[in-house]
Design an enzyme around this catalytic site. Structure first.
Site, PDB file in Angstrom:
ATOM      1  NE  ARG A 237      19.483  18.053   3.971  1.00  0.00           N
ATOM      2  CZ  ARG A 237      19.727  16.980   3.250  1.00  0.00           C
ATOM      3  NH1 ARG A 237      20.015  17.118   1.961  1.00  0.00           N
ATOM      4  NH2 ARG A 237      19.686  15.772   3.779  1.00  0.00           N
ATOM      5  CD  GLU A 266      13.643  20.244  -0.433  1.00  0.00           C
ATOM      6  OE1 GLU A 266      13.488  19.013  -0.218  1.00  0.00           O
ATOM      7  OE2 GLU A 266      14.746  20.741  -0.715  1.00  0.00           O
ATOM      8  CG  HIS A 285      15.855  16.942  -2.244  1.00  0.00           C
ATOM      9  ND1 HIS A 285      15.726  17.481  -0.987  1.00  0.00           N
ATOM     10  CD2 HIS A 285      17.079  16.343  -2.250  1.00  0.00           C
ATOM     11  CE1 HIS A 285      16.795  17.213  -0.268  1.00  0.00           C
ATOM     12  NE2 HIS A 285      17.634  16.527  -1.019  1.00  0.00           N
TER      13      HIS A 285
END
Length: 324
Positions: A237, A266, A285
């Site tokens: 994370r 993000e 991601h």
């Protein structure tokens, strides 16, 4: 009459059909306050919730008095207010096992692409810079037989250790909340404190969930303890890392390179200094982002919601004591 559920993430047709066999399904674009307000009656009657990448907090739960279970198409659940869900006896289901191997593949890809400078030199070739036999300014660094430090020896950490140990003959160091006997027996992994891992590892792979305890676990102090030749990898994370401290460590040469699949914010801002660094591999991601795995995650999430609303919480439940 079938229970009512809200779907806030598109599903493949066959999975949507499976969901509709058990429930009356209402599809919405997101869980924004505007969407909730416009569909207030639907939210008020819903007993189930399924989707991903949206915050589920106490304010939303106030609008859903009949909610009994929510199912996320992810392993991570830091965007859910678990305390608020538990206080209301709402089950939270997730998909912890489906994506393990694929995320480990992504981690290994980041290790290889940073060490061998794959992205950087590929761009140089495309730019027409390969005009003669290459020299040292094109060279990378070996991966095989280098020491891999894994911070977080869960399912994904184990899958990464398997690849590194058997595929690349890498000595494995790890740091976790407890000793992992299987990792030590299968991969000859050595448990050590975080400082020792940082000081001795050639690659430091961070695979931790985001919690109050792990927020900014990696900052200036941790990067300063790493080898100048070390490569940092994060596919856990983003907020576990102080991104400004990482940028500073790269700029000062405290670490050699970084491979990043997650970020504090993000999508990553186009103005981020990380994007101007040739020694940074930044991907959006993509840890579990394959067609096969994303389908498997969605299928698991559908089954999880069906099980939860039928009172079956033997697996994949974050707060199973709610069902007691």
């Amino acid at each position: 009459m079938k229970p009512s559920v809200i779907l806030y993430k598109a599903l493949p047709d066959d999975l949507l059909q499976r969901l509709q066999e058990h429930f009356t399904v209402h599809q919405v674009a997101n869980l924004s306050p505007q969407t909730v307000e416009q569909n207030a009656a639907i939210f008020a009657e819903a007993e189930g919730l399924l989707g991903s990448n949206e915050n589920v907090d106490a304010a939303l739960l106030e609008k859903m008095p009949k909610l009994r279970a929510t199912s996320t198409i992810s392993v991570g659940y830091d965007n859910f207010d678990v305390d608020a869900l538990t206080a209301r006896k709402i089950l939270l289901m997730h998909t912890p096992t489906v994506l393990t191997e694929t995320v480990a593949d992504t981690l290994m890809a980041l290790v290889l692409s940073t060490a061998r400078r794959v992205v950087e030199v590929a761009e140089r070739v495309k730019a027409g810079e390969w005009t003669a036999s290459i020299g040292p300014d094109w060279y990378g660094t070996d991966v095989h037989h280098k020491t891999l430090g894994i911070v977080g020896m869960g399912r994904i950490g184990m899958a990464l250790a398997q690849r590194a140990h058997f595929g690349f003959n890498m000595p494995i160091l790890y740091n976790a909340r407890r000793h992992h006997k299987e990792a030590e027996e299968r991969f000859n992994a050595r448990y050590c404190d975080l400082d020792t891992l940082l000081q001795e590892s050639d690659f430091v792979c961070l695979i931790l969930p985001l919690t109050d305890e792990t927020h900014h676990l990696f900052g200036a102090e941790q990067f300063a303890k790493m080898k100048p030749s070390a490569i940092f990898i994060n596919a856990g994370r983003g907020p576990v890392v102080d991104e400004n401290a990482l940028i500073a460590a790269l700029q000062k040469g405290e670490i050699h390179a970084a491979g990043l699949d997650v970020f504090e914010q993000e999508p990553l801002s186009v103005d981020s200094p990380l994007l101007s660094m040739a020694n940074v591999v930044a991907v959006p991601h993509i840890g579990s982002a394959t067609h096969e795995t994303r389908y498997g995650m969605a299928a698991c999430a559908v089954d999880n919601l069906i099980d939860a609303l039928q009172g079956k919480v033997e697996k994949n439940c974050v707060n199973p004591h709610v069902a007691d």
